[in-house]
Write a protein that holds these residues in place. Sequence first.
Motif, mmCIF file in Angstrom:
data_model
loop_
_atom_site.group_PDB
_atom_site.id
_atom_site.type_symbol
_atom_site.label_atom_id
_atom_site.label_comp_id
_atom_site.label_asym_id
_atom_site.label_seq_id
_atom_site.Cartn_x
_atom_site.Cartn_y
_atom_site.Cartn_z
ATOM 1 N N UNK B 19 35.596 7.537 -2.257
ATOM 2 C CA UNK B 19 37.089 8.463 -2.099
ATOM 3 C C UNK B 19 36.641 9.846 -2.707
ATOM 4 N N UNK B 22 35.208 11.726 -0.185
ATOM 5 C CA UNK B 22 35.982 12.219 0.790
ATOM 6 C C UNK B 22 36.976 13.128 0.729
ATOM 7 N N UNK B 23 37.399 12.961 -0.781
ATOM 8 C CA UNK B 23 38.200 14.187 -1.146
ATOM 9 C C UNK B 23 37.548 15.637 -1.080
ATOM 10 N N UNK B 24 36.252 15.569 -1.433
ATOM 11 C CA UNK B 24 35.520 16.870 -1.446
ATOM 12 C C UNK B 24 35.293 17.259 -0.312
ATOM 13 N N UNK B 26 37.390 16.889 2.185
ATOM 14 C CA UNK B 26 38.892 17.482 2.605
ATOM 15 C C UNK B 26 39.211 18.922 1.735
ATOM 16 N N UNK B 27 38.515 19.039 0.640
ATOM 17 C CA UNK B 27 38.503 20.300 -0.131
ATOM 18 C C UNK B 27 37.983 21.216 0.617
ATOM 19 N N UNK B 174 36.267 14.996 -10.858
ATOM 20 C CA UNK B 174 36.892 15.577 -9.875
ATOM 21 C C UNK B 174 37.601 14.066 -9.400
ATOM 22 N N UNK B 175 37.682 13.195 -10.029
ATOM 23 C CA UNK B 175 38.326 11.922 -9.870
ATOM 24 C C UNK B 175 38.837 11.108 -11.129
#
Lengths: 333, 655
Positions: B19, B22-24, B26-27, B174-175
Amino acid sequence: MNTLRKIFLFLFILIMAVYGCETIKSVKQIMPIKEYEQLLLGRLDANYIGTNNCLSSCHYHDKIRRDFEASTMGAQMSEKTHLPLVNCESCHGPGSLAIEEITPEKVEKDAAAGKQTACKNETFINLKALPPQAQSLMCLKCHAENASFNLHNWNTGIHAVNDVSCYNCHNIHAGVSLITKRKDVRDMCLKCHQTQAAEFSLPSHHPVMEKKLTCTDCHNPHGTSKEGLLIEDTVKETCTRCHGEKEGPYAFEHADVNDECMACHSPHGSVNNNLLKVSEPFLCLQCHHGHTTTSDAVTKKSKGAYYTRCTDCHSQIHGTDIPSASGKGRFIN
Amino acid sequence: MRKIIFILISLLFIVNKVYASQEEDDQKMLEELGIGQEAQAAYKFPDIKPEAELMLGYRFVGVSGSKKAFEYEYLKDYPVFDGHLDFFKYPHRLRLDLDFNNNKDYQSDVNYAYGDLLLTRWFDTTFYHNLDNIELIDLDPSSLNYEVDIKDSDVRYGVITDIHNAMLRLKTPNFPAHLYLKILYVMKDGKFQQRSLSGSGYFDNIQRTTQERDIDWTTAIYEIGANSHLGHAEVELAHIDKRFDVGMDEALFDNYTANAFRSAGTFPHNQVSELKGSSNLINIHSNYNESLVASATFSIKERENEASGAKADIYQGAGSLQWTPLTRLSFFMNYSHIDVDADNPATASITDINGSVTTYPGSVIPSISKTTDTFSLTGRYNPETGVTLRAKYRYENIDRDKAADWGLQDTTRKNTFSLSAGLRVIKGFDLKTEYIHKAIVQPSYNNEPDYSDKGIASISWIPAAGINLLLNYSIAKEERDDLYFSETRNAKDRNTKTENLMGSGTFQLRNNLSLTTSYAFIRYKIRQDIVYGDVASTDNDVPYNEMAHVYSASLNYIPIDKLNIFALISQTKSTVEFIPGSQDLLNPVSIASFSKQKVTETTYRLSADYECMNSFSCSLEFQDNNVNDVLDNIHDDNQDGHAYIIMLSLKKKWL
């Protein structure tokens, strides 16, 4: 531990993990009910203007800003961490109305006159006037995800139930470090718990007033699954963090009294030695019949042996692994 | 189970890594759209100069009589120093606190963080506990039986307790997934008085003995775990190992004369056993910001006594639920289930110093296994601003296995009801009251009541600016009408009464002068039927009374900006008495005299802190403690003592 229980636990965690993964990207509700949303969002007719606009011409809050930005929250809330950004308006509400009549010229003029240009503070959220639950929710909207997991039982803990909010113990603008110093914990707790302060002044006590130990050595103020906010699951587990020699299990147990240390001890303080709730021999005579009183020709000597401190002879009262001289578990060995 | 925990921790991090990736992505998309860059540019770690403070000084002490006057101070002249450092230069954040009073009394607290990736904290508390050398009184030295053997006359006892508490937490970049390690080390080193029974160790030759005992005990708890959030839920998994080591001092050996059960020999006594244990723990809770918030805890624990092989397996499940249907109305539910499966050896034996084993006939009473279920439901209602009403019901059920072997109840059920109200009468005047009623069905121990009632009232009042008053009173009564003694069953009644009164006031007399006073009264009274082995009738309504008065007054005065003066006087007066009714027990010496006591402890403290120049300040601290055994009863274990500590110090600040 039977196999069925292990399977149950494994399945439960698996289901939670799958459910959690499925919902991890979904939008979360910010507050439990609408009224709290209204309380914590601030003026709906105001706009967010950012910390720089809030503070660019106001140096009154420079230290607060500096401390906050250098704190764990400030350091962690950079854009690259992907965590929700926290700034002044996250807690105080949108600030456009507070500065709407402030112009660079007015700030300059005030500064020349040696005074600070005032904001309309009344347009911010009045944090001190919020109900305690709303005050805590202000923090919990981010701290629901908490690295130390110490808020696991916050919501049903005795502090939350009794309207104690995060603000009562934490001053977010106190400095760079948001961890309460160990040496400051005692005074913080005893401000409210003054009866305990008196108990710590009794002749036998844990060294809390002497600042050798502190409240959080035994209690978790953020909530636990047990009454008394104990740091471990049971009283015995809490006490045996330091008093490991009394934990057991033993070959000869004191029935199941050893599970409940407070059956005999007052942990905060007592007028009796060793934090005993009641002095010996009466402590033991509450449950056990006394030794002979008259059989030794009423000599005072037998009384001296039998009715001073029971633990002079029954010296392993918390449990033992070797039998007494008669082969029984009399804790005399 | 350890394997399952390990697999789950690994799974937690693998899932989070997916996840996070995935967020990276999105960023990156947001950055391409130009969203979020402004805020990223806005963040800059502020420039903060290190701040430090160092204090050097010397502590002079004087003591006469019992060292209990300063029970937790190592009473020896010693140089002292304190230090404090704050260092913040991103990504490093360091905080250091150190208080050094002497080589047996110091504390440190160190926090270090590297960005948001690593957080460590280590604090150490070391202190010295002055312990009593209680004198065993021989009431009739001419008599042969009931002798007293004092092997440690004039020995002064004390134990150093050293508590190390360390924590290391790593966060995934980052998480918010964390891996942590916690260590608690409690070491006790020193000498204490070991009182025991020698002679034959049986009624035919009773000899009370006191001797010196060296200890070097260590309790170590290691915890490794991981936690993260998974959408609407957060999960934590942990494995805990616990060890208790006794060092070289497992048991004392002494010569015993023969008795009906064993021959004479050198046998071990007062054995302290090494213990080991482990726990596996799972915590799960939902997001706090919903109208329904739930948390659950599961743990499996194992404890083993390495000397005897006694074991206990403990399973615990606990859950809580908060439901907030309306802003003014909330419900809180807690449930816990604890299952203790205890297993002790079936027979008993003792090995003398030559390795000869004496095995006793008959079996050891089996340990009690039990299941405890606890449920509580609390409702909170705020009908008006400043008014809070709470009602709580708590039910506890204890089911014991093999209880009959101990003369205990198989099942004990406890029902507790409480009602409380908080009222803000006017701004600055708060009133709180609470009433608690408890009913226990089949109480197991005599000090558990059938019924108890408790009332609490407190008032907090700020009548004017600079005046803060607090008054708290509580009274509790317990009643029991079916006492159980193992050999005599005609004892019935027990009732207790506990009263606490606490009052305090803070008065800002002038801008630079404040006074704080407090008074506490604590009283505990028991009236109970007690029984003796050779007295046919019960000693009815035997009173036992404890009372304490605690007075305190302190003054803080700042006559000039650079001078801060603090003075305090406090006194604790305590009394204990136990008055049996049977004449057999009162002559020729009353057994009450062994527990009757009256002690007064008085403390005087004065400190002055003066800021000299260039961030230098000097200070003087004086504390005088006096313990007075008012009765001077030779049969009790209280001793007079007086001690003082004077500390002179010089402090420098760097800002």
